[in-house]
Design an enzyme around this catalytic site. Structure first.
Site, PDB file in Angstrom:
ATOM      1  N   ASN A 193       0.874  -1.178   0.000  1.00  0.00           N
ATOM      2  CA  ASN A 193       0.000   0.000   0.000  1.00  0.00           C
ATOM      3  C   ASN A 193       0.907   1.223   0.000  1.00  0.00           C
ATOM      4  OD1 ASN A 193      -1.788   2.050   0.480  1.00  0.00           O
ATOM      5  ND2 ASN A 193      -2.349   1.393   2.548  1.00  0.00           N
ATOM      6  N   LYS A 226       0.094   4.248  -0.290  1.00  0.00           N
ATOM      7  CA  LYS A 226      -0.534   5.464   0.272  1.00  0.00           C
ATOM      8  C   LYS A 226      -0.256   6.664  -0.657  1.00  0.00           C
ATOM      9  CE  LYS A 226      -0.256   3.315   4.733  1.00  0.00           C
ATOM     10  NZ  LYS A 226      -0.182   3.429   6.194  1.00  0.00           N
ATOM     11  N   HIS A 263      -9.621   1.332   4.484  1.00  0.00           N
ATOM     12  CA  HIS A 263      -8.388   1.530   5.256  1.00  0.00           C
ATOM     13  C   HIS A 263      -8.680   2.502   6.405  1.00  0.00           C
ATOM     14  CE1 HIS A 263      -4.345   2.672   6.397  1.00  0.00           C
ATOM     15  NE2 HIS A 263      -3.932   1.584   5.778  1.00  0.00           N
ATOM     16  N   GLU A 318      -7.087   4.881   7.562  1.00  0.00           N
ATOM     17  CA  GLU A 318      -6.798   6.280   7.256  1.00  0.00           C
ATOM     18  C   GLU A 318      -7.972   6.927   6.530  1.00  0.00           C
ATOM     19  OE1 GLU A 318      -2.957   5.740   5.412  1.00  0.00           O
ATOM     20  OE2 GLU A 318      -2.152   5.105   7.351  1.00  0.00           O
ATOM     21  N   GLU A 343      -5.766  -4.732  10.373  1.00  0.00           N
ATOM     22  CA  GLU A 343      -4.731  -3.720  10.594  1.00  0.00           C
ATOM     23  C   GLU A 343      -5.033  -2.942  11.875  1.00  0.00           C
ATOM     24  OE1 GLU A 343      -2.606  -2.710   6.628  1.00  0.00           O
ATOM     25  OE2 GLU A 343      -4.180  -1.268   7.005  1.00  0.00           O
ATOM     26  N   GLY A 372       2.440   2.133  10.787  1.00  0.00           N
ATOM     27  CA  GLY A 372       3.485   3.145  10.690  1.00  0.00           C
ATOM     28  C   GLY A 372       4.179   3.458  12.005  1.00  0.00           C
ATOM     29  N   SER A 410       3.096  -2.229  10.319  1.00  0.00           N
ATOM     30  CA  SER A 410       4.528  -2.359  10.629  1.00  0.00           C
ATOM     31  C   SER A 410       5.129  -3.709  10.259  1.00  0.00           C
ATOM     32  CB  SER A 410       4.779  -2.038  12.112  1.00  0.00           C
ATOM     33  OG  SER A 410       4.458  -0.686  12.385  1.00  0.00           O
TER      34      SER A 410
HETATM   35  P1  PGA Z   1       2.709   0.198   7.560  1.00  0.00           P
HETATM   36  O1  PGA Z   1       1.240   0.468   6.925  1.00  0.00           O
HETATM   37  O2  PGA Z   1       3.183  -1.121   7.004  1.00  0.00           O
HETATM   38  O3  PGA Z   1       3.535   1.365   7.100  1.00  0.00           O
HETATM   39  O4  PGA Z   1       2.548   0.145   9.031  1.00  0.00           O
HETATM   40  C1  PGA Z   1       0.327  -0.573   6.725  1.00  0.00           C
HETATM   41  C2  PGA Z   1      -0.940  -0.040   6.149  1.00  0.00           C
HETATM   42  O5  PGA Z   1      -1.405   1.038   6.568  1.00  0.00           O
HETATM   43  O6  PGA Z   1      -1.542  -0.673   5.243  1.00  0.00           O
END
Ligand code: PGA
Length: 256
Positions: free
Chosen positions: A10, A12, A93, A95, A164, A170, A209
């Protein structure tokens, strides 16, 4: 029987023309791991260039509108994603659930719109740190699934669910293997009660992560059928070792 692993990146809001070199490198390296399914979900505007840069490699979007067209300024429909060369999309997601206040109903409508057009879907769920702290993680994710899973799995397109935990995205923090195992078992049960025997075929990815250093341990957990990878998917040098870890688990027949 263990399901074939799916490792999806992803990106983003990262990715310019100059980053297509990473798409090419990841696609080229993927040939060494035919036992693993791979995809990169890139910004909508980069999909067509990424698909051209890596023919045959799965490129996806990160969100989709629930309508097929209309007066939705800034929206991107499932048909538009397909037309640009995508074969999958992420929906729900955290976010987007948080920053764009997307409800379970809306996530469900998006998933159904994508699947009905033939676009594979990765549907995300996950709890906040506050919810995890008060012991409500499994119930919260269960409620998200109840509200956002598509009504049926009739078409050709595939649904996958990504667990997630918001607090792991992150941050470098990840749940314990026991916590991941408990959540994935609970998601598997929800899929079974919604879809019957077909629920056993829905891949459940872990996201948050995931890095080369922890991927092997995560992939060995029962009912972890792959990963949704953010930061570590931006560079082939980070992403490919994660794919290698998925392939190694398959190769060992760890849970097959
Ligand atoms: P990350 O993000 O691997 O940077 O923690 C995962 C995600 O939001 O899909």
């Amino acid at each position: 029987m263990a399901l074939r692993k799916l490792v999806a990146g992803n990106w983003k809001m990262h990715g310019l023309s100059s980053d297509l070199v990473e798409v090419r490198a990841i696609a080229a390296a993927s040939h060494a791991y035919p036992q693993v399914d791979l995809a990169l979900c890139v910004p909508a505007i980069l999909i067509e260039r990424a698909a051209r840069a890596a023919p045959g490699f799965a490129i996806g979007g990160q969100d989709v509108h629930h309508a097929d067209k209309g007066a939705h300024t800034g929206g991107t429909s499932a048909l538009m994603l397909l037309d640009a060369g995508a074969s999958l999309t992420i929906v729900g997601h955290s976010e987007r659930r948080d920053a764009h206040r997307e409800s379970d109903d809306e996530v469900k409508a998006k998933a159904e719109a994508a699947l009905s057009c033939g676009l594979n879907v990765i549907l995300c769920v996950g709890e906040s740190l506050e919810v995890r702290g008060r012991g409500g993680a499994v119930d919260t994710v269960g409620a998200q699934l109840a509200g956002s899973l598509p009504a049926s799995l009739d078409g050709e397109a595939e649904l996958a669910v990504a667990y997630e935990p918001i607090w792991a995205i992150g941050t470098g923090k990840i749940p314990t293997t026991a916590e991941i195992g408990e959540m994935h078992a609970s998601i598997r049960a929800s899929l079974g009660s919604r879809y019957g025997a077909d629920g056993a075929q829905v891949r459940i990815l872990y996201g948050g992560s995931v890095k080369p250093s922890n991927a092997g341990e995560i992939f060995a957990i029962t009912d972890v059928d792959g990963a949704l990878v953010g930061g570590a998917s931006l560079k082939a040098a980070d992403f490919i070792p994660i794919v290698e870890a998925a392939a190694a688990v398959e190769g060992r027949g760890f849970i097959a």
